[in-house]
Design a protein around this motif. Structure first.
Motif, PDB file in Angstrom:
ATOM      1  N   ASN A   1       3.423  -7.446   7.327  1.00 50.80           N
ATOM      2  CA  ASN A   1       3.703  -7.632   5.895  1.00 50.80           C
ATOM      3  C   ASN A   1       2.417  -7.929   5.122  1.00 50.80           C
ATOM      4  OD1 ASN A   1       6.390  -7.147   6.251  1.00 50.80           O
ATOM      5  ND2 ASN A   1       7.038  -9.295   6.167  1.00 50.80           N
ATOM      6  N   SER A   2       1.489  -8.636   5.762  1.00 52.77           N
ATOM      7  CA  SER A   2       0.205  -8.914   5.094  1.00 52.77           C
ATOM      8  C   SER A   2      -0.592  -7.627   4.940  1.00 52.77           C
ATOM      9  CB  SER A   2      -0.608  -9.934   5.895  1.00 52.77           C
ATOM     10  OG  SER A   2       0.062 -11.167   5.942  1.00 52.77           O
ATOM     11  N   LEU A   3      -0.581  -6.792   5.969  1.00 47.79           N
ATOM     12  CA  LEU A   3      -1.300  -5.511   5.890  1.00 47.79           C
ATOM     13  C   LEU A   3      -0.797  -4.689   4.696  1.00 47.79           C
ATOM     14  CD1 LEU A   3      -2.135  -3.128   8.799  1.00 47.79           C
ATOM     15  CD2 LEU A   3      -1.159  -2.221   6.722  1.00 47.79           C
ATOM     16  N   ASN A   4       0.535  -4.591   4.586  1.00 44.36           N
ATOM     17  CA  ASN A   4       1.097  -3.791   3.482  1.00 44.36           C
ATOM     18  C   ASN A   4       0.711  -4.376   2.131  1.00 44.36           C
ATOM     19  OD1 ASN A   4       2.298  -1.966   5.216  1.00 44.36           O
ATOM     20  ND2 ASN A   4       4.165  -3.184   5.410  1.00 44.36           N
ATOM     21  N   LEU A   5       0.745  -5.695   2.050  1.00 41.22           N
ATOM     22  CA  LEU A   5       0.403  -6.357   0.781  1.00 41.22           C
ATOM     23  C   LEU A   5      -1.079  -6.128   0.431  1.00 41.22           C
ATOM     24  CD1 LEU A   5       1.202  -8.331  -1.536  1.00 41.22           C
ATOM     25  CD2 LEU A   5       0.560 -10.206   0.000  1.00 41.22           C
ATOM     26  N   ILE A   6      -1.955  -6.301   1.421  1.00 44.11           N
ATOM     27  CA  ILE A   6      -3.391  -6.121   1.167  1.00 44.11           C
ATOM     28  C   ILE A   6      -3.664  -4.671   0.732  1.00 44.11           C
ATOM     29  CG2 ILE A   6      -5.693  -6.131   2.231  1.00 44.11           C
ATOM     30  CD1 ILE A   6      -4.541  -8.350   4.156  1.00 44.11           C
ATOM     31  N   GLU A   7      -3.005  -3.752   1.408  1.00 38.57           N
ATOM     32  CA  GLU A   7      -3.192  -2.332   1.074  1.00 38.57           C
ATOM     33  C   GLU A   7      -2.799  -2.073  -0.386  1.00 38.57           C
ATOM     34  OE1 GLU A   7      -0.813   0.374   3.437  1.00 38.57           O
ATOM     35  OE2 GLU A   7      -2.595   1.623   3.706  1.00 38.57           O
ATOM     36  N   LEU A   8      -1.669  -2.641  -0.796  1.00 39.26           N
ATOM     37  CA  LEU A   8      -1.226  -2.436  -2.184  1.00 39.26           C
ATOM     38  C   LEU A   8      -2.158  -3.146  -3.176  1.00 39.26           C
ATOM     39  CD1 LEU A   8       2.653  -2.654  -1.753  1.00 39.26           C
ATOM     40  CD2 LEU A   8       1.304  -0.636  -2.380  1.00 39.26           C
ATOM     41  N   CYS A   9      -2.671  -4.298  -2.774  1.00 32.37           N
ATOM     42  CA  CYS A   9      -3.613  -4.994  -3.662  1.00 32.37           C
ATOM     43  C   CYS A   9      -4.856  -4.125  -3.891  1.00 32.37           C
ATOM     44  CB  CYS A   9      -4.016  -6.348  -3.070  1.00 32.37           C
ATOM     45  SG  CYS A   9      -2.732  -7.589  -3.259  1.00 32.37           S
ATOM     46  N   VAL A  10      -5.344  -3.502  -2.814  1.00 32.31           N
ATOM     47  CA  VAL A  10      -6.513  -2.622  -2.964  1.00 32.31           C
ATOM     48  C   VAL A  10      -6.151  -1.457  -3.879  1.00 32.31           C
ATOM     49  CG1 VAL A  10      -8.057  -1.037  -1.737  1.00 32.31           C
ATOM     50  CG2 VAL A  10      -7.540  -3.285  -0.756  1.00 32.31           C
ATOM     51  N   LYS A  11      -4.976  -0.873  -3.626  1.00 26.33           N
ATOM     52  CA  LYS A  11      -4.562   0.309  -4.410  1.00 26.33           C
ATOM     53  C   LYS A  11      -4.454  -0.023  -5.903  1.00 26.33           C
ATOM     54  CE  LYS A  11      -0.990   3.874  -4.517  1.00 26.33           C
ATOM     55  NZ  LYS A  11       0.199   4.402  -3.844  1.00 26.33           N
ATOM     56  N   TYR A  12      -3.919  -1.216  -6.214  1.00 25.04           N
ATOM     57  CA  TYR A  12      -3.718  -1.563  -7.631  1.00 25.04           C
ATOM     58  C   TYR A  12      -4.807  -2.502  -8.164  1.00 25.04           C
ATOM     59  CZ  TYR A  12       0.436   1.144  -7.181  1.00 25.04           C
ATOM     60  OH  TYR A  12       1.270   2.207  -6.977  1.00 25.04           O
ATOM     61  N   LYS A  13      -5.922  -2.552  -7.455  1.00 26.66           N
ATOM     62  CA  LYS A  13      -7.128  -3.255  -7.905  1.00 26.66           C
ATOM     63  C   LYS A  13      -6.886  -4.737  -8.226  1.00 26.66           C
ATOM     64  CE  LYS A  13      -9.345   0.987  -9.404  1.00 26.66           C
ATOM     65  NZ  LYS A  13      -9.283   1.395  -7.998  1.00 26.66           N
ATOM     66  N   ILE A  14      -6.109  -5.359  -7.352  1.00 22.88           N
ATOM     67  CA  ILE A  14      -5.948  -6.816  -7.447  1.00 22.88           C
ATOM     68  C   ILE A  14      -7.001  -7.388  -6.505  1.00 22.88           C
ATOM     69  CG2 ILE A  14      -4.335  -8.742  -7.156  1.00 22.88           C
ATOM     70  CD1 ILE A  14      -2.086  -6.572  -7.343  1.00 22.88           C
ATOM     71  N   ASN A  15      -8.141  -7.741  -7.079  1.00 21.66           N
ATOM     72  CA  ASN A  15      -9.320  -7.976  -6.251  1.00 21.66           C
ATOM     73  C   ASN A  15      -9.556  -9.432  -5.865  1.00 21.66           C
ATOM     74  OD1 ASN A  15      -9.995  -5.298  -5.971  1.00 21.66           O
ATOM     75  ND2 ASN A  15     -11.129  -5.256  -7.908  1.00 21.66           N
ATOM     76  N   ARG A  16      -8.608 -10.308  -6.242  1.00 16.00           N
ATOM     77  CA  ARG A  16      -8.754 -11.721  -5.835  1.00 16.00           C
ATOM     78  C   ARG A  16      -7.549 -12.074  -4.971  1.00 16.00           C
ATOM     79  NH1 ARG A  16      -9.316 -11.890 -11.685  1.00 16.00           N
ATOM     80  NH2 ARG A  16     -11.545 -11.783 -12.171  1.00 16.00           N
ATOM     81  N   PHE A  17      -7.829 -12.497  -3.766  1.00 20.69           N
ATOM     82  CA  PHE A  17      -6.741 -12.705  -2.791  1.00 20.69           C
ATOM     83  C   PHE A  17      -6.947 -14.056  -2.108  1.00 20.69           C
ATOM     84  CE2 PHE A  17      -4.142 -12.095   0.924  1.00 20.69           C
ATOM     85  CZ  PHE A  17      -3.202 -11.121   0.598  1.00 20.69           C
ATOM     86  N   ILE A  18      -5.917 -14.876  -2.128  1.00 21.64           N
ATOM     87  CA  ILE A  18      -5.995 -16.176  -1.425  1.00 21.64           C
ATOM     88  C   ILE A  18      -4.946 -16.181  -0.320  1.00 21.64           C
ATOM     89  CG2 ILE A  18      -5.830 -18.691  -1.635  1.00 21.64           C
ATOM     90  CD1 ILE A  18      -6.781 -18.409  -4.520  1.00 21.64           C
ATOM     91  N   PHE A  19      -5.402 -16.488   0.876  1.00 23.20           N
ATOM     92  CA  PHE A  19      -4.540 -16.376   2.053  1.00 23.20           C
ATOM     93  C   PHE A  19      -4.312 -17.742   2.713  1.00 23.20           C
ATOM     94  CE2 PHE A  19      -4.420 -15.501   6.785  1.00 23.20           C
ATOM     95  CZ  PHE A  19      -3.066 -15.178   6.797  1.00 23.20           C
ATOM     96  N   SER A  20      -3.033 -18.005   3.036  1.00 17.41           N
ATOM     97  CA  SER A  20      -2.649 -19.223   3.770  1.00 17.41           C
ATOM     98  C   SER A  20      -2.956 -19.031   5.242  1.00 17.41           C
ATOM     99  CB  SER A  20      -1.143 -19.454   3.647  1.00 17.41           C
ATOM    100  OG  SER A  20      -0.766 -19.694   2.344  1.00 17.41           O
ATOM    101  N   SER A  21      -4.133 -19.465   5.657  1.00 16.52           N
ATOM    102  CA  SER A  21      -4.455 -19.369   7.073  1.00 16.52           C
ATOM    103  C   SER A  21      -4.204 -20.728   7.731  1.00 16.52           C
ATOM    104  CB  SER A  21      -5.893 -18.889   7.259  1.00 16.52           C
ATOM    105  OG  SER A  21      -6.098 -18.548   8.611  1.00 16.52           O
ATOM    106  N   THR A  22      -4.645 -20.879   8.951  1.00 16.18           N
ATOM    107  CA  THR A  22      -4.208 -22.051   9.705  1.00 16.18           C
ATOM    108  C   THR A  22      -5.226 -22.508  10.750  1.00 16.18           C
ATOM    109  OG1 THR A  22      -2.581 -22.774  11.353  1.00 16.18           O
ATOM    110  CG2 THR A  22      -2.916 -20.421  11.172  1.00 16.18           C
TER     111      THR A  22
END
Ligand code: NAD
Length: 323
Positions: free
Chosen positions: A95-116
Motif C-alpha cells: 500500500n505504501s508503494l502504491n501511495l508513493i507512486e501516486l505521489c510522484v505521479k501527481y507531484k506531491i513532493n513532501r512525504f512524511i512516513f511513520s517508521s519505527t
C-alpha cells in the motif's frame, strides 16, 4: 498547506491531525476505520476507503492539489505480523508503494512516513539506536516498514520527492487536553494495557520475558508522549517546506524504562493495584530499544515538552477512564 493524511482516525494520526488542524492546514484524511474511529477526526474532511482501493486514491489525488502527504496507515501488532506476515507486507509495504507512486505521479513532493524503532531489531550495541545503526529488523512488521523506507530513499534519489521518515520509539499517553487518545482494539502497548487494568477494563496483565539482559530482566523501551511525537510531524513538515531535503530521524527521549518499572509507575500514579503474571518471551521482541535523540533536535529544532513518565501514564489512564 493542502495535506493528504492517511490513517488520521488512528492513534498517532489523530494527534497529528489535531495539531495541523489547529494550525489551519487544509486536510483530507483517508482512513477505512479498520482500527481508527470517526470521533477522533477533529479536523479535516474524511474519505472512508482503503488504500488497497488505488482507483479511488488516484481519483482523489488527481482532483486535489495536495502539497504534502503524511502516511500513518499501517498494521502495527508485532506478534500478529509473525503469524500473518502477508497482511503486513500488503498494508505496510504494497500500500505504501502504491501511495508513493501516486505521489510522484501527481507531484506531491513532501512525504512524511511513520517508521519505527523495530527496524533496528537487536542490532544496536546496548540497545542504544542512532540513525546510523544497522537496520536488521527481527519480525515481519519491522521488515515491512524497512522496505518502505528503502523505497522512499531510492525514490527521493530518482525524483523530486523529499521525505522525512520518523522512526518512532514507544508511543504512549493521550492528548494533554484529553480530546483524543489511543482507541485501537487489541492493542499490545504496555501503558495502554496497564491503564486498562487500572481502569477496571481488564482483570490482569502479563509480562513477557524476565530473562533479558536488562536491570530487572524485563524489556527496556523509550516511551515518548504522543503529543510530542505529533509536534515532530509539524516540525518535519516545516523542514520539508523550507529545506526541500530528506531525513531519517529517531523519535524518542533518549532514555528508557523496564516493563516492571512502567507497571509500577501505573500502579503508583493511578493508586490501583492489579495482578501481573509472568510469561515467556514473545516472538520478535528485542531486549532493549532506546533512541539516541540528538539528530531530530538538530535537524528539526524539535523540543519535547512531556518527557515525564508519570504524565504519560496519567494522560493514558484519564483517557482510558472516559473511553
Ligand atoms: N503506536 C506505536 O507505538 C507506533 C510505533 C512505531 C510506528 N508506528 C506506526 O505509526 C503508524 C500509526 O500507528 P497507530 O498506533 O496510530 O495505529 P492505528 O491502528 O491506531 O492507526 C492506523 C490507522 O490507519 C487506518 N488503516 C489501517 N489500514 C488501512 C488501510 N489499508 N486503508 C485505510 N486506512 C487504514 C486505521 O483505521 C487507523 O485509523 C503505523 O504506520 C505504525 O506502524 C506506531
Amino acid at each position: 498547506m493542502k495535506i493528504l493524511l492517511t490513517g488520521g482516525a488512528g492513534y498517532i494520526g489523530s494527534h497529528v491531525l489535531n495539531l495541523l488542524g489547529q494550525a489551519g492546514h487544509d486536510i483530507v484524511v483517508v482512513d477505512n476505520l479498520s482500527t481508527g474511529r470517526k470521533e477522533s477526526l477533529l479536523y479535516g474532511r474524511h474519505e472512508e476507503f482503503s488504500l488497497e482501493e488505488t482507483g479511488k486514491l488516484e481519483e482523489l489525488l488527481k482532483k486535489e492539489n495536495f502539497e504534502a502527504c503524511l502516511h500513518f496507515v499501517g498494521s502495527i501488532i508485532v506478534p500478529e505480523s509473525v503469524e500473518k506476515p502477508l497482511k503486513y507486507y500488503q498494508n505496510n509495504t504494497t500500500n505504501s508503494l502504491n501511495l508513493i507512486e501516486l505521489c510522484v505521479k501527481y507531484k506531491i513532493n513532501r512525504f512524511i512516513f511513520s517508521s519505527t524503532a523495530a527496524l533496528y531489531g537487536d542490532s544496536a550495541p546496548g540497545g542504544i539506536c542512532t540513525e546510523e545503526t544497522q537496520v536488521v529488523p527481527i519480525n515481519p512488521y519491522g521488515r515491512s516498514k524497512m522496505m518502505t523506507e528503502f523505497m522512499l530513499e531510492d525514490t527521493a534519489k530518482a525524483t523530486d520527492l523529499n521525505y522525512v521518515a520518523l522512526r518512532y520509539f514507544n508511543v504512549a499517553g493521550a492528548n494533554v487536553d484529553l480530546k483524543i487518545g489511543q482507541c485501537s482494539p487489541n492493542s499490545t502497548h504496555l501503558i495502554k494495557i496497564a491503564s486498562e487494568c487500572a481502569a477496571g477494563k481488564r482483570d490482569k496483565m502479563a509480562i513477557f520475558g524476565t530473562d533479558y539482559d536488562t536491570s530487572d530482566g524485563t524489556c527496556v523501551r523509550d516511551y515518548i508522549h504522543v503529543d510530542d511525537l505529533a509536534q515532530a510531524h509539524v516540525d518535519a513538515l516545516k523542514f520539508l517546506e523550507k529545506d526541500a531535503e530528506s531525513a531519517v530521524l529517531n523519535c524518542g527521549y533518549g532514555h528508557g524504562y523496564t516493563v516492571k518499572e512502567v507497571i509500577e509507575t501505573v500502579k503508583k500514579v493511578t493508586g490501583v493495584d492489579f495482578p501481573v503474571g509472568i510469561e515467556g518471551r514473545r516472538a520478535g521482541d528485542a531486549g532493549t530499544l532506546i533512541s539516541r535523540a540528538e539528530k531530530i533536535r538538530e535537524v528539526l529544532g524539535w523540543t519535547p515538552k512531556y518527557d515525564d513518565l508519570d504524565l504519560i501514564v496519567r494522560t493514558a489512564f484519564e483517557w482510558e477512564k472516559q473511553l
